[in-house]
Scaffold this active site. Sequence first.
Site, PDB file in Angstrom:
ATOM      1  N   HIS A  84       0.714  -1.203   0.041  1.00 60.05           N
ATOM      2  CA  HIS A  84      -0.159   0.037   0.006  1.00 60.05           C
ATOM      3  C   HIS A  84       0.867   1.148  -0.043  1.00 60.05           C
ATOM      4  O   HIS A  84       0.362   2.413  -0.473  1.00 60.05           O
ATOM      5  CB  HIS A  84      -0.864   0.123   1.335  1.00 60.05           C
ATOM      6  CG  HIS A  84      -1.931  -1.291   1.437  1.00 60.05           C
ATOM      7  ND1 HIS A  84      -2.785  -1.527   0.412  1.00 60.05           N
ATOM      8  CD2 HIS A  84      -1.667  -2.355   2.535  1.00 60.05           C
ATOM      9  CE1 HIS A  84      -3.131  -2.743   0.718  1.00 60.05           C
ATOM     10  NE2 HIS A  84      -2.725  -3.013   1.898  1.00 60.05           N
ATOM     11  N   HIS A 111       2.215   8.808   0.755  1.00 59.77           N
ATOM     12  CA  HIS A 111       1.027   8.619  -0.238  1.00 59.77           C
ATOM     13  C   HIS A 111       1.353   9.590  -1.508  1.00 59.77           C
ATOM     14  O   HIS A 111       1.990  10.684  -1.545  1.00 59.77           O
ATOM     15  CB  HIS A 111      -0.272   9.303   0.273  1.00 59.77           C
ATOM     16  CG  HIS A 111      -0.589   8.558   1.533  1.00 59.77           C
ATOM     17  ND1 HIS A 111      -1.414   7.375   1.458  1.00 59.77           N
ATOM     18  CD2 HIS A 111      -0.360   8.781   2.814  1.00 59.77           C
ATOM     19  CE1 HIS A 111      -1.600   6.924   2.644  1.00 59.77           C
ATOM     20  NE2 HIS A 111      -0.921   7.674   3.399  1.00 59.77           N
ATOM     21  N   THR A 217      -6.465   4.688   5.902  1.00 61.96           N
ATOM     22  CA  THR A 217      -6.399   3.289   5.477  1.00 61.96           C
ATOM     23  C   THR A 217      -7.327   2.515   6.397  1.00 61.96           C
ATOM     24  O   THR A 217      -7.236   2.738   7.719  1.00 61.96           O
ATOM     25  CB  THR A 217      -4.984   2.732   5.188  1.00 61.96           C
ATOM     26  OG1 THR A 217      -4.457   2.784   6.605  1.00 61.96           O
ATOM     27  CG2 THR A 217      -4.171   3.700   4.375  1.00 61.96           C
TER      28      THR A 217
END
Length: 505
Positions: A84, A111, A217
């Site tokens: 992720h 991110h 998340t």
Amino acid sequence: MTITLLFIIFIACPLASTGAKWTYNGPDGEHDWSSKYPFCGGAFQSPIDFQTQLLRYDPTLPPIQVQNYNLSTNEQLTLGNNGHSVLLSLPSNMYISSLPHRYSAAQLHFHWGSSSLLTGSEHTVNGNRFAGEMHVVHFNSDKYPNISMAVDKHDGLAVLGVFIEIGEFNPAFDKFFKYINGIKYRDQKIQVPAFNVRALLPARLDEYYRYDGSLTTPPCYPSVLWTVFRKPVTISRKQFLALATALYASYAQDSAIVPLHGNYRKLQLTDSRVVLVSFKDGLHSIFSVASPFQRKQVIQKLLVGDLADLADEGLYQLLPKLSPQPGVDKKWKKTKNQGQWSQATQKHQWSNNKVPSNTGYSSSIGKKKPTPWYMGALGTDKGMCFVSLEENVIHQLERYHAKGLMVEALREVVFPDLNLRSYLNCRSDLDLQTIRQLIKERSRDEAVELEQSLTKAMLRQIRRQIKRHRNPNMETTTGHSQATFPKDYNSALTYHRPQRVEWED
């Protein structure tokens, strides 16, 4: 079906996880998160857009102080790819010292967008998205022994958010970016030499946004005190592309290769929250936050005072605004059963002294009840454990064969408590649903009187705003944002409860 959910006793408990698969896109993407992780469809979620109308200047916010961030190069840190994001482990002797508790470091991660879309920050500023965002995750080590025990507690985590934009080469980021080819695939890890982590942060740590939110998340627990720095840091285009193109979300042995990029969550509803800021230069029409003392006064009056006096004394300005934020209805799609409560409906609900049936609570009049759940908010620090809460709620729902209502039930159980805590810390506005919980034990007549007083107060506020609109030189009320008034002024008298959201990809 009306479901009575018992008030939950929140107890400390270890982190439990379903281990369910999740992604940002595809069949296991964001739209499906709440089916496996119900808090992802709940209250006080992150990230959010830092809109100017949400900002409140708080002169008491101190500069962020971090300790032991300059690590020795003799130390080793673990750099990994969890499918992720890129994660860098951090030693717990690194900590934030400028918060009410000591928050020790656990890890940092990123991110970002993609090679074709150079925007991938999670938080945005007035709709503007940066190239990426770094999160330095800390846990409350004063109260919890490790991050696993802290992650589902309401005061468990504090995250430092750093916006990243493309510009000059950043040697601090290259300390571990240069090892990124060693973690191309999911679950790969390598050891890298430690370095000065402070160099990853902006030069100024005294300018930031502060609000109560969640993990971005799954499992999306609303356990994060967010501090997002105002000024971004830069990395070069080459550094960004290395991050955006070198990594995969799939395992090395998988036949289908899945690139790891675009790993940012969509923006979430603000849920009556405001955003504290430690700066006000360069911002127009920004107001100062109300003091905690004023807010405690409001709560005390709701609990034991004359409800009608709230509006007469001007305290209505700290209560929910009766007009919705502009543009909310355009951004979010409501579910079938979520209408808007008319004034007549509200008066009926007040007069019955009940929470509306779709909130998952009911209340009876005249029965002697134990000390209300909210009393600890003004004194003792009652804990909230989200795993325990989830287990209790699902147990209640299974009794009524209504497991499908898990997301709605959890939201309605947790929202008033989170909202009240955040309100007392000046990081949210007091919501009508929370007010209902506070005055459940009060008489019907007093509740109706409060409704009437709020309506009159809002009418006066709208009239003042109309006058200010016609005469911009009129002084605004210090400490409170200007109310927006629609073309149809009668529509402003309709209360708008927080709505559950259905995301559209």
